[in-house]
Motif scaffolding. Structure first.
Motif, PDB file in Angstrom:
ATOM      1  N   LEU A 178       0.851  -1.056   0.124  1.00 54.17           N
ATOM      2  CA  LEU A 178      -0.032  -0.092   0.056  1.00 54.17           C
ATOM      3  C   LEU A 178       0.940   1.291  -0.014  1.00 54.17           C
ATOM      4  N   GLY A 179       1.216   1.777  -1.157  1.00 51.30           N
ATOM      5  CA  GLY A 179       2.218   2.898  -1.393  1.00 51.30           C
ATOM      6  C   GLY A 179       3.412   2.425  -0.686  1.00 51.30           C
ATOM      7  N   PRO A 180       4.147   3.152  -0.015  1.00 52.54           N
ATOM      8  CA  PRO A 180       5.433   2.730   0.928  1.00 52.54           C
ATOM      9  C   PRO A 180       5.338   1.873   1.620  1.00 52.54           C
ATOM     10  N   LEU A 181       4.166   1.421   2.299  1.00 50.69           N
ATOM     11  CA  LEU A 181       3.954   0.396   3.227  1.00 50.69           C
ATOM     12  C   LEU A 181       3.762  -0.928   2.801  1.00 50.69           C
ATOM     13  N   SER A 182       4.489  -1.857   3.350  1.00 49.78           N
ATOM     14  CA  SER A 182       4.117  -3.248   2.974  1.00 49.78           C
ATOM     15  C   SER A 182       3.694  -4.114   4.210  1.00 49.78           C
ATOM     16  N   LEU A 183       2.534  -4.742   4.184  1.00 52.85           N
ATOM     17  CA  LEU A 183       2.019  -5.469   5.241  1.00 52.85           C
ATOM     18  C   LEU A 183       1.909  -6.953   5.067  1.00 52.85           C
ATOM     19  N   GLN A 184       1.873  -7.645   6.145  1.00 48.30           N
ATOM     20  CA  GLN A 184       1.509  -8.928   5.970  1.00 48.30           C
ATOM     21  C   GLN A 184       0.098  -9.187   6.624  1.00 48.30           C
ATOM     22  N   PRO A 185      -1.004  -9.446   6.209  1.00 49.62           N
ATOM     23  CA  PRO A 185      -2.086  -9.793   6.686  1.00 49.62           C
ATOM     24  C   PRO A 185      -2.156 -10.586   7.706  1.00 49.62           C
ATOM     25  N   ALA A 186      -1.508 -12.053   7.245  1.00 48.03           N
ATOM     26  CA  ALA A 186      -1.576 -13.255   8.023  1.00 48.03           C
ATOM     27  C   ALA A 186      -1.337 -13.058   9.380  1.00 48.03           C
ATOM     28  N   GLU A 187      -0.311 -11.884   9.868  1.00 43.93           N
ATOM     29  CA  GLU A 187       0.032 -11.708  11.253  1.00 43.93           C
ATOM     30  C   GLU A 187      -1.217 -11.481  12.036  1.00 43.93           C
ATOM     31  N   LEU A 188      -2.150 -10.523  11.400  1.00 44.21           N
ATOM     32  CA  LEU A 188      -3.214  -9.999  12.261  1.00 44.21           C
ATOM     33  C   LEU A 188      -4.209 -11.030  12.261  1.00 44.21           C
ATOM     34  N   VAL A 189      -4.237 -11.995  11.189  1.00 42.99           N
ATOM     35  CA  VAL A 189      -5.392 -12.898  11.164  1.00 42.99           C
ATOM     36  C   VAL A 189      -5.199 -14.055  12.154  1.00 42.99           C
ATOM     37  N   LYS A 190      -4.085 -14.130  12.825  1.00 43.16           N
ATOM     38  CA  LYS A 190      -3.829 -15.062  13.848  1.00 43.16           C
ATOM     39  C   LYS A 190      -4.591 -14.615  15.134  1.00 43.16           C
ATOM     40  N   ILE A 191      -4.833 -13.363  15.283  1.00 38.64           N
ATOM     41  CA  ILE A 191      -5.615 -12.713  16.298  1.00 38.64           C
ATOM     42  C   ILE A 191      -7.366 -12.759  15.879  1.00 38.64           C
ATOM     43  N   THR A 192      -7.573 -12.448  14.953  1.00 38.47           N
ATOM     44  CA  THR A 192      -9.002 -12.522  14.561  1.00 38.47           C
ATOM     45  C   THR A 192      -9.441 -14.101  14.351  1.00 38.47           C
ATOM     46  N   LEU A 193      -8.577 -14.834  13.770  1.00 39.94           N
ATOM     47  CA  LEU A 193      -8.919 -16.337  13.930  1.00 39.94           C
ATOM     48  C   LEU A 193      -9.139 -16.684  15.262  1.00 39.94           C
ATOM     49  N   ALA A 194      -8.379 -16.422  16.178  1.00 35.74           N
ATOM     50  CA  ALA A 194      -8.360 -16.752  17.420  1.00 35.74           C
ATOM     51  C   ALA A 194      -9.761 -16.389  18.161  1.00 35.74           C
ATOM     52  N   VAL A 195     -10.050 -15.405  18.060  1.00 36.24           N
ATOM     53  CA  VAL A 195     -11.206 -14.619  18.504  1.00 36.24           C
ATOM     54  C   VAL A 195     -12.379 -15.350  17.921  1.00 36.24           C
ATOM     55  N   PHE A 196     -12.515 -15.702  16.597  1.00 31.62           N
ATOM     56  CA  PHE A 196     -13.424 -16.536  15.834  1.00 31.62           C
ATOM     57  C   PHE A 196     -13.573 -17.681  16.357  1.00 31.62           C
ATOM     58  N   PHE A 197     -12.465 -18.590  16.469  1.00 27.76           N
ATOM     59  CA  PHE A 197     -12.597 -19.759  16.967  1.00 27.76           C
ATOM     60  C   PHE A 197     -12.892 -20.144  18.328  1.00 27.76           C
ATOM     61  N   SER A 198     -12.657 -19.234  19.181  1.00 26.69           N
ATOM     62  CA  SER A 198     -12.964 -19.172  20.710  1.00 26.69           C
ATOM     63  C   SER A 198     -14.638 -18.769  20.758  1.00 26.69           C
ATOM     64  N   GLY A 199     -14.993 -17.793  20.356  1.00 26.54           N
ATOM     65  CA  GLY A 199     -16.391 -17.676  19.980  1.00 26.54           C
ATOM     66  C   GLY A 199     -17.180 -18.884  19.526  1.00 26.54           C
ATOM     67  N   TYR A 200     -16.688 -19.370  18.472  1.00 30.22           N
ATOM     68  CA  TYR A 200     -17.699 -20.429  17.741  1.00 30.22           C
ATOM     69  C   TYR A 200     -17.407 -21.684  18.688  1.00 30.22           C
ATOM     70  N   LEU A 201     -16.451 -22.070  19.196  1.00 26.66           N
ATOM     71  CA  LEU A 201     -16.385 -23.213  20.069  1.00 26.66           C
ATOM     72  C   LEU A 201     -16.702 -23.339  21.452  1.00 26.66           C
ATOM     73  N   VAL A 202     -16.837 -22.046  22.128  1.00 30.55           N
ATOM     74  CA  VAL A 202     -17.567 -22.050  23.374  1.00 30.55           C
ATOM     75  C   VAL A 202     -19.183 -22.193  23.306  1.00 30.55           C
ATOM     76  N   THR A 203     -19.745 -21.860  21.993  1.00 29.92           N
ATOM     77  CA  THR A 203     -21.060 -22.263  21.759  1.00 29.92           C
ATOM     78  C   THR A 203     -21.374 -23.345  21.345  1.00 29.92           C
ATOM     79  N   ASN A 204     -20.570 -24.248  20.458  1.00 33.52           N
ATOM     80  CA  ASN A 204     -20.901 -25.477  20.147  1.00 33.52           C
ATOM     81  C   ASN A 204     -20.041 -26.647  20.638  1.00 33.52           C
ATOM     82  N   ARG A 205     -19.379 -26.210  21.695  1.00 31.85           N
ATOM     83  CA  ARG A 205     -18.514 -27.319  22.479  1.00 31.85           C
ATOM     84  C   ARG A 205     -19.183 -28.611  22.732  1.00 31.85           C
ATOM     85  N   ASP A 206     -20.541 -28.328  23.131  1.00 34.46           N
ATOM     86  CA  ASP A 206     -21.349 -29.511  23.718  1.00 34.46           C
ATOM     87  C   ASP A 206     -21.445 -30.734  22.743  1.00 34.46           C
ATOM     88  N   ASN A 207     -21.613 -30.250  21.248  1.00 35.38           N
ATOM     89  CA  ASN A 207     -21.980 -30.847  20.121  1.00 35.38           C
ATOM     90  C   ASN A 207     -20.817 -31.720  19.690  1.00 35.38           C
TER      91      ASN A 207
END
Length: 536
Positions: A178-207
């Motif tokens: 992005l212009g002069p900036l280079s980013l690695q989105p996968a680094e942030l995905v580690k956090i967003t996926l951890a939040v998503f997995f935690s919210g999903y599994l705490v709801t469906n853990r019994d099944n």
């Protein structure tokens, strides 16, 4: 998932400040010793740097006192220590690069000096962590946006594949420009996926915890419950195929499988995860030349043909020789030759530290990582809600897996994957995601260590002990009995903590527990006629 109840913790700001000053001394000492050994004198602006860092430490401690007063006093100093050590090593390598660049006339072939940029990214990471602590006053708020975090994860993973902004580097397409900036989105995905997995599994853990057939002593899940792991497996395969990044694919899939195990306590999920990932990795080795080269380097690093080939094992072998030359105590700050290894300040920064600090210094750094991971897991078992448990465990596991993959790659335990050491390696995306992880762990540890007010007696289904008011009677309380709370209780005791939103500290997993006809009664209570009714 169980909750471990510990005595209420007291804020230990003095201890944390002492640890913070010690953490600052590690980074400042490495910076001063590097300059002293390379130039024969300490940096002229050393006093200014020390003053600025001490002011930042005091501000951080004051902020923690107001934002997370009961947070674990060890998490923040360890993150500061690792960051300081990484900055000192990057500065040390920059000195060598500056000397080498004097003999290179073409600027496009000169070595990149990244120390100033990395220092700026540390400032950005600290601000991002502070904003997160201010914005998220209760980690359970993140659960409301479970599927929004899942959607954000997919969008971040797709960004490097979009023509015009996606950039391919060394065979992997994991960067965006992005212009002069280079980013690695996968680094942030580690956090967003951890939040998503935690919210999903705490709801469906019994099944997911319901057992199916038993095979080889393990209770396998039902076939209809394999959907979530198949979806995440397909996402991992897509990352592996489209972005050709084995390390990121391993990290995402391993994170989900680990959280599945924590949520359900079934070893079969670990076995199923391994059986699903290994064939995919083997297929990637045969299909993608980039991944195949990494496995060839891993298996035949000392072969002269592999060493001399373009993209061969020269980087790995030079890193191994550097670690060997460091010996037990190392060559000392600024006295080694870590700059001879390509990407010494990023992918191979652990190898650079092993050369100049020796095996002893490397083990000390690994112990810092180990303590940080242990503190995250301790917050996981101490917090009183299931979402917080899974989120803290997932973030701690992602740190552990990332450190293992990086260390295993430079020591030839496993193939190189391209992941970088958290807090140490150069790279703005990695630094920001690491400090955001620390901020979330600080918030969860604050909730885990915060004292919980004693709930009203009737909320537990037990009547309070009754003292005989007859004159002359003893003060020994009579035997308590179970009864259903009456309307009189609502007027005399007050509203239920659940109605007011107060955390009673009694829930292991958010939501009502399922009915269990075999639930054992309390042996200390007599069998009253309404015993079962009060428990229902």
């Amino acid at each position: 998932m169980a909750t471990v109840t510990i005595a209420p913790a007291r804020p230990r700001r003095v201890l944390e400040m002492a640890l913070m000053l010690l953490a600052l001394a590690l980074g400042i000492g490495g910076y001063a010793l590097t300059a002293l050994n390379r130039t024969g004198a300490v940096p002229e602006n050393l006093g200014q740097h020390v003053l600025i860092l001490v002011i930042v430490a005091v501000v951080a401690e004051v902020g923690m006192h107001f934002l997370a007063p009961y947070a674990d006093p060890v998490i923040l100093p360890i993150a500061v220590a690792l960051t300081g050590i990484g900055l000192a090593m990057i500065y040390r390598i920059d000195l060598s690069y500056l000397t080498l660049n004097q003999s290179i006339s073409d600027p496009s072939h000169q070595y990149a000096v990244v120390g100033t940029k990395q220092l700026m990214m540390v400032g950005v990471a600290l601000v991002a962590a502070a904003v997160l602590l201010v914005w998220v006053r209760d980690h359970k708020v993140l659960r409301r946006f479970t599927y929004l975090f899942g959607l954000a994860s997919l969008l971040l993973l797709v960004l490097p594949l979009i023509p015009g902004i996606g950039v391919e580097h060394l065979g992997a397409r994991i960067w965006i420009q992005l212009g002069p900036l280079s980013l690695q989105p996968a680094e942030l995905v580690k956090i967003t996926l951890a939040v998503f997995f935690s919210g999903y599994l705490v709801t469906n853990r019994d099944n997911l915890a319901i057992g199916g057939p038993r095979v080889l002593g393990m209770r396998l899940p039902r076939a209809r419950d394999l959907g979530p792991i198949l979806v995440v497996w397909l996402i991992g395969i897509a990352v592996l195929v489209l972005q050709r990044d084995l390390g990121t694919s391993l990290l995402f899939f391993g994170l989900f499988v680990a959280l599945l195990y924590v949520a359900t306590d079934r070893v079969s999920w670990l076995v199923i995860g391994a059986l699903m990932f290994l064939p995919a990795a083997a297929l990637a080795v045969r299909t993608f030349p980039h991944v195949q080269r990494r496995f060839t380097v891993w298996l035949h690093a000392m072969d002269p043909a592999v060493y001399d080939a373009v993209g061969g094992s020269g980087q790995v072998v030079l890193g191994l020789f550097g670690q060997a030359s460091g010996g037990l105590m190392g060559t000392g700050w600024g006295r080694g030759y870590p700059h001879l290894v390509p990407f010494a300040q990023s992918d191979f920064i652990l190898s650079s530290l092993a050369e100049e600090l020796g095996l002893t210094g490397l083990l000390a750094i690994l112990v810092l990582y180990l303590i940080l991971i242990e503190r995250g897991l301790r917050a996981s078992i101490g917090v009183r809600d299931g979402f917080g448990k899974l989120l803290a465990a997932g973030l701690s596991f992602s740190l552990a897996l990332q450190v293992f993959v990086v260390l295993g790659g430079i020591t030839r335990v496993i193939p190189l994957t391209g992941l970088t050491a958290p807090f140490l390696a150069s790279g703005g995306s990695s630094m920001v995601s690491s400090w955001l992880t620390v901020a979330i762990l600080v918030r969860i540890s604050d909730a885990a260590r915060r004292p919980v007010s004693t709930p009203a007696p009737w909320t537990t289904g037990l009547q309070a002990a009754i003292t005989d008011p007859t004159p002359g009677a003893t003060d020994t309380p009579t035997t308590p009995t179970r009864r259903r709370p009456s309307t009189e209780d609502a007027h005399t005791v007050g509203p239920s903590p659940r109605d007011t939103g107060q955390d009673t500290g009694l829930d292991i997993i958010e939501g009502d527990l399922p009915e269990d006809p075999d639930y054992p009664s309390d042996p200390r209570l007599p069998d009253t006629p309404d015993h079962g009714e009060a428990r229902s």
